[in-house]
Each structure stands twice: as C-alpha cells, then as structure tokens.
Design a protein around this motif. Structure first.
Motif, PDB file in Angstrom:
ATOM      1  N   SER A 191       0.858  -1.187   0.000  1.00 37.85           N
ATOM      2  CA  SER A 191       0.000   0.000   0.000  1.00 37.85           C
ATOM      3  C   SER A 191       0.890   1.231   0.000  1.00 37.85           C
ATOM      4  CB  SER A 191      -0.911  -0.017   1.219  1.00 37.85           C
ATOM      5  OG  SER A 191      -0.154  -0.220   2.393  1.00 37.85           O
ATOM      6  N   ILE A 192       0.542   2.174  -0.843  1.00 39.42           N
ATOM      7  CA  ILE A 192       1.363   3.376  -1.053  1.00 39.42           C
ATOM      8  C   ILE A 192       0.487   4.600  -0.839  1.00 39.42           C
ATOM      9  CG2 ILE A 192       2.754   4.629  -2.771  1.00 39.42           C
ATOM     10  CD1 ILE A 192       2.560   1.536  -4.119  1.00 39.42           C
ATOM     11  N   LYS A 193       0.959   5.527  -0.021  1.00 38.06           N
ATOM     12  CA  LYS A 193       0.171   6.742   0.228  1.00 38.06           C
ATOM     13  C   LYS A 193      -0.006   7.526  -1.064  1.00 38.06           C
ATOM     14  CE  LYS A 193       1.472   7.558   5.024  1.00 38.06           C
ATOM     15  NZ  LYS A 193       2.243   8.410   5.937  1.00 38.06           N
ATOM     16  N   VAL A 194      -1.189   8.018  -1.294  1.00 37.25           N
ATOM     17  CA  VAL A 194      -1.439   8.849  -2.476  1.00 37.25           C
ATOM     18  C   VAL A 194      -0.895  10.246  -2.191  1.00 37.25           C
ATOM     19  CG1 VAL A 194      -3.251   9.848  -3.933  1.00 37.25           C
ATOM     20  CG2 VAL A 194      -3.496   7.513  -3.037  1.00 37.25           C
ATOM     21  N   PRO A 195      -0.014  10.762  -3.071  1.00 38.78           N
ATOM     22  CA  PRO A 195       0.494  12.123  -2.853  1.00 38.78           C
ATOM     23  C   PRO A 195      -0.660  13.127  -2.799  1.00 38.78           C
ATOM     24  CG  PRO A 195       1.713  11.018  -4.609  1.00 38.78           C
ATOM     25  CD  PRO A 195       0.542  10.144  -4.286  1.00 38.78           C
ATOM     26  N   ILE A 233      -4.730   8.192 -11.981  1.00 34.66           N
ATOM     27  CA  ILE A 233      -3.494   7.392 -12.017  1.00 34.66           C
ATOM     28  C   ILE A 233      -3.802   5.983 -12.523  1.00 34.66           C
ATOM     29  CG2 ILE A 233      -1.598   6.454 -10.615  1.00 34.66           C
ATOM     30  CD1 ILE A 233      -1.653   9.535 -10.669  1.00 34.66           C
ATOM     31  N   ILE A 234      -4.856   5.429 -11.963  1.00 32.36           N
ATOM     32  CA  ILE A 234      -5.232   4.051 -12.297  1.00 32.36           C
ATOM     33  C   ILE A 234      -5.597   3.952 -13.784  1.00 32.36           C
ATOM     34  CG2 ILE A 234      -7.043   2.328 -11.869  1.00 32.36           C
ATOM     35  CD1 ILE A 234      -6.912   3.391  -8.860  1.00 32.36           C
ATOM     36  N   SER A 235      -6.342   4.939 -14.280  1.00 32.25           N
ATOM     37  CA  SER A 235      -6.719   4.941 -15.700  1.00 32.25           C
ATOM     38  C   SER A 235      -5.495   5.119 -16.593  1.00 32.25           C
ATOM     39  CB  SER A 235      -7.697   6.079 -16.002  1.00 32.25           C
ATOM     40  OG  SER A 235      -8.856   5.917 -15.244  1.00 32.25           O
ATOM     41  N   TYR A 236      -4.584   5.994 -16.179  1.00 29.50           N
ATOM     42  CA  TYR A 236      -3.365   6.233 -16.953  1.00 29.50           C
ATOM     43  C   TYR A 236      -2.607   4.913 -17.141  1.00 29.50           C
ATOM     44  CZ  TYR A 236       1.163   8.323 -18.248  1.00 29.50           C
ATOM     45  OH  TYR A 236       2.322   8.662 -18.893  1.00 29.50           O
ATOM     46  N   ASN A 270      -6.867   0.680  -6.351  1.00 27.27           N
ATOM     47  CA  ASN A 270      -7.245   1.779  -5.476  1.00 27.27           C
ATOM     48  C   ASN A 270      -7.350   1.230  -4.050  1.00 27.27           C
ATOM     49  OD1 ASN A 270      -8.228   4.267  -4.583  1.00 27.27           O
ATOM     50  ND2 ASN A 270      -9.653   4.469  -6.310  1.00 27.27           N
ATOM     51  N   GLY A 271      -7.470   2.095  -3.076  1.00 28.60           N
ATOM     52  CA  GLY A 271      -7.823   1.631  -1.739  1.00 28.60           C
ATOM     53  C   GLY A 271      -9.239   1.090  -1.761  1.00 28.60           C
ATOM     54  N   VAL A 272      -9.670   0.540  -0.636  1.00 29.12           N
ATOM     55  CA  VAL A 272     -11.030   0.014  -0.552  1.00 29.12           C
ATOM     56  C   VAL A 272     -11.550   0.304   0.853  1.00 29.12           C
ATOM     57  CG1 VAL A 272     -10.195  -2.321   0.022  1.00 29.12           C
ATOM     58  CG2 VAL A 272     -12.485  -2.050  -0.918  1.00 29.12           C
ATOM     59  N   THR A 301      -9.759   3.147   3.036  1.00 28.40           N
ATOM     60  CA  THR A 301      -8.535   3.582   2.345  1.00 28.40           C
ATOM     61  C   THR A 301      -8.797   4.027   0.902  1.00 28.40           C
ATOM     62  OG1 THR A 301      -8.019   1.312   1.637  1.00 28.40           O
ATOM     63  CG2 THR A 301      -7.069   2.036   3.728  1.00 28.40           C
ATOM     64  N   LEU A 302     -10.049   4.001   0.469  1.00 26.93           N
ATOM     65  CA  LEU A 302     -10.382   4.398  -0.906  1.00 26.93           C
ATOM     66  C   LEU A 302      -9.905   5.824  -1.174  1.00 26.93           C
ATOM     67  CD1 LEU A 302     -12.012   3.483  -3.493  1.00 26.93           C
ATOM     68  CD2 LEU A 302     -13.911   4.802  -2.573  1.00 26.93           C
ATOM     69  N   GLY A 303      -9.121   5.972  -2.238  1.00 24.67           N
ATOM     70  CA  GLY A 303      -8.625   7.304  -2.605  1.00 24.67           C
ATOM     71  C   GLY A 303      -7.436   7.760  -1.784  1.00 24.67           C
ATOM     72  N   LYS A 304      -7.076   6.970  -0.756  1.00 17.70           N
ATOM     73  CA  LYS A 304      -5.966   7.380   0.113  1.00 17.70           C
ATOM     74  C   LYS A 304      -4.690   6.591  -0.158  1.00 17.70           C
ATOM     75  CE  LYS A 304      -9.035   8.916   3.753  1.00 17.70           C
ATOM     76  NZ  LYS A 304      -9.817   8.437   4.883  1.00 17.70           N
ATOM     77  N   ILE A 305      -4.864   5.390  -0.686  1.00 13.60           N
ATOM     78  CA  ILE A 305      -3.680   4.566  -1.004  1.00 13.60           C
ATOM     79  C   ILE A 305      -3.839   3.941  -2.396  1.00 13.60           C
ATOM     80  CG2 ILE A 305      -3.157   3.961   1.411  1.00 13.60           C
ATOM     81  CD1 ILE A 305      -4.395   1.189   0.909  1.00 13.60           C
ATOM     82  N   PHE A 306      -2.685   3.592  -2.964  1.00  9.50           N
ATOM     83  CA  PHE A 306      -2.666   2.672  -4.098  1.00  9.50           C
ATOM     84  C   PHE A 306      -2.321   1.296  -3.532  1.00  9.50           C
ATOM     85  CE2 PHE A 306      -1.095   6.706  -5.989  1.00  9.50           C
ATOM     86  CZ  PHE A 306      -2.156   6.933  -6.857  1.00  9.50           C
ATOM     87  N   ARG A 307      -2.868   0.273  -4.132  1.00 14.13           N
ATOM     88  CA  ARG A 307      -2.533  -1.083  -3.692  1.00 14.13           C
ATOM     89  C   ARG A 307      -1.957  -1.845  -4.878  1.00 14.13           C
ATOM     90  NH1 ARG A 307      -7.285  -4.047  -1.368  1.00 14.13           N
ATOM     91  NH2 ARG A 307      -8.399  -3.121  -3.132  1.00 14.13           N
ATOM     92  N   ILE A 308      -0.759  -2.355  -4.673  1.00 12.81           N
ATOM     93  CA  ILE A 308      -0.108  -3.095  -5.759  1.00 12.81           C
ATOM     94  C   ILE A 308       0.270  -4.483  -5.256  1.00 12.81           C
ATOM     95  CG2 ILE A 308       1.932  -3.183  -7.258  1.00 12.81           C
ATOM     96  CD1 ILE A 308       1.695  -0.113  -7.442  1.00 12.81           C
TER      97      ILE A 308
END
Lengths: 394, 394
Positions: free
Chosen positions: B321-325, B333-336, B347-349, B352-359
C-alpha cells in the motif's frame, strides 16, 4: 517444515473427454472451452461489468422475465436454491414444499436450518402434485412461501401447469419459488407470465456452461418481502440486495464491491448464451429437445426398456429416467458404458438410486445421432451384463 | 415471446490480457489457462475425486496442517469466511473480531446476521493489534470465537505473532479463525504449530488460480464445536461436515453427493499448486515474495513515495500500500496505467479508498522486472497527472 510437499502433484493433470450424458454436467461446446482459457479479469474491471450486464439481459431472455433483480450467484445450483430460501425465509415463516424427489427434500433441509415452519407435501417419487391437493394445503397451512420443482432431475419428471400454481400463490398472497435447473431452455418457461416470484437454474445442463455460477431472478413481490424483513438475511454471500447492487440491478444506486467473481465462469456462461441464441434461441431449443427426446424414448421402448415416468406429458425433455430391468446392477451397466465408450449413463439418486438410469441429452448433446448412440450403448450394456450372469450361472 | 432475444450477444466475447498487479486476482500462469480449457468432468467421476484428493494434500501442505477436515468451498474467498463463521457461531455466542480494515468489518457483518454477540476490537486502519489489549478483551468478553486477519488486503498490513494469539485462545478455551487470503504462500504460516482452528484462503492471489474455489481447514477443536452444536448450521452449502463428507475427509464414512462442483476450477487450482511446488514450494515462495517486495519498496521510496504501513515488519509481502500524494486523484493514475500499459494499479477500498494505491506482486507476478516496471509506471503516472494539473493551472 511440519508438513512436507505431497508427491501427488508429480503426476500431471490429465483429463480425457467423455460423453457427458448423465443428468449433468453436460459437455462444454468447444467455444466454451476456448472462453474458459481466456486471461483473468478483475471483479470490477469495465470489461467484467460489461459481461455481467450482457449476462443479465441473456438471463432475462432465458427466464422470460423483465425482473430487474436478475443476476448470478457465485456458486453451484445449490447456492441459487439457498439464495432463494435464505432471502425469503424469516423465523417461523410457513413454507410449503412439494417433494417428489431430492430437490424438495433439499429445500426442506435448508428451510429447517433457517427455522422456517416447514410443511412438506410429499408425493410418491416421480408422481405429479395436483392443483386440488395443493389448494387444500394452502387452505390448511396458509404458507407465505411455496416451493416447487419444475423438472426433478432425480426422477426425470416435469411438473405441468406451473401457471396454475402461480395464480394460486397470488390468491393466497404467497411467494412462489420454482427450481428450473434442468428445465431452463429445454421446455417452455415464462417466469413473468406464470407469476413465478423466484426462479433459478444451473448452467451445466441445457446451457452446457461450467457449473459454479447460477442464474436467479426475483420479482418485485419477492423484492418487497426481502426489504420488509425484520431480521437480517442469514448470509452475506447470498444476500440478494447486495448481489443486486454488485450486478447493477438498481440503476439509481451505485455499483458496490461484493465479492471476487470468477471472470472465467462469466466468460463460459456468456459464450454459452451466445451459442444458445445463435442456434435459434428458446423456441428452437424447446423444439429440438422435445423431438430428440421423443426419438430417444421410442428407441428405448422398441428395445423393451420401460420409461420410469409413465405419462409422456410428464417427462422432462432434458433428463430421461429408465427403469432398471430386474436383477441388474446399475453400477455394472454404468461402468460398462464408461469403460468401453467413455459414455456417461447416470444412476438414480436418493430414492431412485439403483432403480433407474438417468440419461441427459442437453444442449450440444441433444441430437439424433447421440440419442441413438447412447440408447444402443445402454441396450448393449444391459445385454452384456445379462449374458455375463447367464454364463456365470452355467 | 414476452421478452425477445437481446442484441448484446451479437458482439463476440473479447478479453485482452492485462498485467494484474492490483490486490488480486493476479494473472493466471499459461498452464492454468490451458487447464481451464480441459473438458468438463462430473462431480462424482473417479478422476474428479482423485483431483479433489490431490488438492486436499496440496492444501494441507500450503496451510502446514494435518487437519483431516480440509477442503475447498465452492465459492469466492468470502464464501470461505462465511463457511468458517456459519459453522462455529450459534445464537448469542460471543465472538471477538479484530478490525483494522474491511475484513474485520465483513466478518462482523456476517456474525451479526448469525445473531452472534459481536465484540469488535477496532484499531486505526493499518494499525496492528497488541497481545496486551487483546488479552484485556478476552478477560472482559470471554469470547468463544476470535477472528483475526493475517494480512489485510485493504491496507497491506500483516499481523505478526499470530502464534501468541493461538496460545491466548487456548488459554481462554476460545476458537481461533484466521483469514489468510493474501498471506498464504507469500509469508510463513503454520496452522497447526500456531494453534489456528480455522484458516481459509483465496486462490486468486499468490497461487494465481481462478477465484471461485476457496481452501479452508478446520482443527479437531473446531470440528468438536460443530458436532456439539445445539442448532443446525444455517447453511447447507457451507455445512463443513457435509462438505467434509463430499471431500472424503472422514475415511470411515461414505462419500456423499453434496453439490455439483466445477471441475474446471479444480483443474485450475490443481495446476496452480503443481506449479507452486515445482517452483520450490513454500520456502522458495516466501523468500521470493520477501525479496521482490523489499526491492519494490526501495524503488518507490527512492522516488519519493511513502509506504502506507510505516514499520517494515508489518508490511505484507503480497500487497503493497502506497500513500497517495497530496491532491492526486487515484482514478486518474489508475486509468493512466491501465490505458497506456494495461497494467493494473489498485485503489484503496473501504476506509482507504482514494488514500492509497494497492499493488500486488503475487506468484507468477512476483519478479524483479515486474516490480521495477510497475513502480516506474506508477511514478510516471503520478508525474503525468501532476504536470497535467500544472498545465491546466497555467
């Protein structure tokens, strides 16, 4: 490590193709196998949601319904049955269940787990229920829910005049659940016209799709009962409202994440419905199943075999049940056909185990050549096993 | 016909391959796609039962357990969670649930449906629970069941010292359920040694198998509680004893027909476990996931991104999980990444929705090159979206 690597996986997976002419699953069409091999997609990817939207339209067509609460349960046909019951039943609700095979028994089992007040209308195995006796039970028990099987896969019987029961349910303000697992696509079924409140089916019968994703539809009356519940639905996975939100059945509500759907099963079902429609859709399929099955029955009868369901009108066009000749071990017949021809002949199940053979000619398997072939193999197998016994007596 | 054929199916099914590096499902290995395209088999065919027997041994190895009541639930990971809870919970049973993400919330939702006396031990999102505070809750509530998530996919956090909680549960005569959906195979897990009573997982994460068939294991203590129940298990489909009878977990009892299992999903999972073992099994996979993820984290941090879970020891090696700048719209970002590279960034869920990326770098997707590629794409996407904003301001 506490538990070491098992050796089982040193042997490669090896699956041979069989002719799947038992009571289901039926064979996949080659295009369905191709679809199953496609790459995985996420449960909320645009492409997945589009496939789900397509499937909803396909399922509404197959059920002949305009119900907006129409979707698939991620699980086998049993899961759709449980979804129907678990959403409708609240503690002490009276449910009347017609039982003349295993599916009524199964519905009763689930209803008891949910603390329903379960009333069973038992019939002899393979015998139809009449409207008159059902009406008497309605008068006596005042059921809130009525459960009936359209085609009973354990006996090969189809219940006629479903429409009459729909009207009866309306008269008594009762909800009407119909199990259409083996009938969808092989014989007329009109969910809206027949006033059915919940209908569900399996994918692995007439549609030739993989099992594990099961179509279900809820009427407005069923929806109203669910939203008026005093208690929570006992299951999250089978919660019809949440599933409806995931499947975008309520246009004004946002789509939610409910569970990780298996995209591969969606592909398989989509391809199956596409093939079904390409081949002429419902009318063409009803006609084909009726015609091929009648031919199948006539070959069997010409060869001295007796059909288990005596009245031709009560025979389901997808699964045929055949009386086992005296002193014949069904397992031997089944093994003979499988070992020699890789052709599946089904045994009875529950009360009919060892008493009938069950043969399904469904979807891609519903064709004259295969009807002849399976009939001939069954006849050959019976003769071979009978001769074996004669020889062993000598 | 009341409802005419839908036009949706005139367009062929077309699925493109994506790089599935969200929180799951992960990509299928080509051999799994091949396995999924094999012909269907019946739910009681000898070959199917052999595959199920193989799977049981594979699952026991993966869970590091000798529990005989080990099988798969025919449904998504959510179904395994519901199976765990619905078998253990009786009305008014106290269940203590640790909640620091969506899985504790989900478990609480299901437990409430089953009329449990639900006690939630809430933590901030992404924060670990401590043994001390858990013990206090045990003293206060005397739970019969304790639920904990090993790796929380909504935050990327792993709960350390599961073993301590196993001991605590024994001390208080409480049953211990652990959600291992994203941890199985990527980090040490010892069900028996850690005194876990029920563990379950998903197949679509580290194993790269199709979702829809979910491994679960029950200890003798869990089994004893189930057979001593005063009330029926609220679900037929999730009834562990019946499932155990179908999966032949009780050598002295006959195998029963329970439901129509999807043979294709069995093939996919069997091939997945075979590949997992061929690649060196658990130790090799733990090492690989640890190493690749650490490398991934270091690239991200070098480029100025912040990991959501601050303490490196608490980071799960499968989902990062990565903090969204600040002021960045995750959807852009996800669409790009998806539109330009067909690479999934999750995305977060929930909270955390909109607050983190999950990879997720799981199983076949867990490799240095892909870690670098996904990190670079994420960084590129953030810069592109930031520049876009600068340009639009000018």
């Amino acid at each position: 490590m506490d538990v070491s690597k098992p050796d089982n996986f040193k042997v490669s997976l090896d699956v041979i193709e069989k002719t799947m002419t038992g009571a289901g699953p039926s064979n996949y069409h080659p295009r369905i196998r191709q679809a199953m091999s496609l790459p995985v997609l996420g449960h909320l990817h645009t492409e997945t949601l589009k496939i789900m939207d397509d499937l909803k339209e396909g399922i509404k067509y197959l059920f002949q319904t305009r119900n907006s609460l129409t979707f698939c349960v991620s699980g086998p046909g049993h899961a759709a049955l449980e979804c129907a019951l678990t959403n409708l039943i609240e503690e002490n609700d009276v449910i009347l269940i017609v039982c003349s095979g295993i599916w009524g028994t199964r519905a009763g089992n689930i209803a008891k787990r949910l603390n329903a007040n379960v009333k069973m209308l038992y019939k002899h195995v393979g015998e139809q229920v009449s409207l008159k006796e059902t009406r008497e039970c309605f008068r006596m028990y005042k059921p809130k829910i009525f459960f009936m099987v359209h085609g009973e896969s354990s006996t090969g019987m189809i219940q006629n005049n479903i429409e009459d029961y729909g009207n009866l349910c309306r008269e008594f303000d009762c909800l009407f659940i119909v199990d259409c697992v083996i009938t969808l696509g092989c014989t007329p079924l009109f969910v809206d016209k027949w006033k059915i409140d919940i209908a569900y089916t399996g994918t692995q019968k007439v549609l030739n799709a993989p099992p594990g994703i099961s179509p279900i539809t809820f009427s407005q009356r069923a929806y109203d009962k669910i939203v008026m519940r005093k208690s929570l639905v006992k299951s999250y996975n089978y919660d019809a409202i949440l599933l409806g939100e995931y499947w975008n059945c309520f246009p004004l509500r946002p789509r939610i994440y409910h569970h990780t759907i298996c995209s591969s099963l969606l592909y398989g079902l989509r391809e199956a419905i596409a093939i079904f429609i390409e081949n002429g859709g419902l009318e063409a399929s009803w006609e084909k199943h009726g015609k091929v099955t009648r031919k199948f029955h006539s070959i069997l009868e010409k060869n001295g075999l007796q059909l288990f369901i005596e009245n031709a009108e009560n025979r389901c066009p997808s699964v045929t049940s055949i009386k086992v000749p005296d002193n014949i071990d069904t397992h031997k017949i089944i093994s003979y056909a499988m070992n020699k021809y890789k052709v599946e002949i089904g045994n009875g199940v529950g009360m009919t185990l060892g008493k009938i053979f069950r043969i399904g000619l469904m979807g891609v398997n519903c064709k004259d050549e295969l009807a002849e072939r399976v009939a001939n193999i069954l006849i050959e197998a019976i003769r071979a096993i009978e001769n074996e016994k004669v020889v062993s007596k000598i």
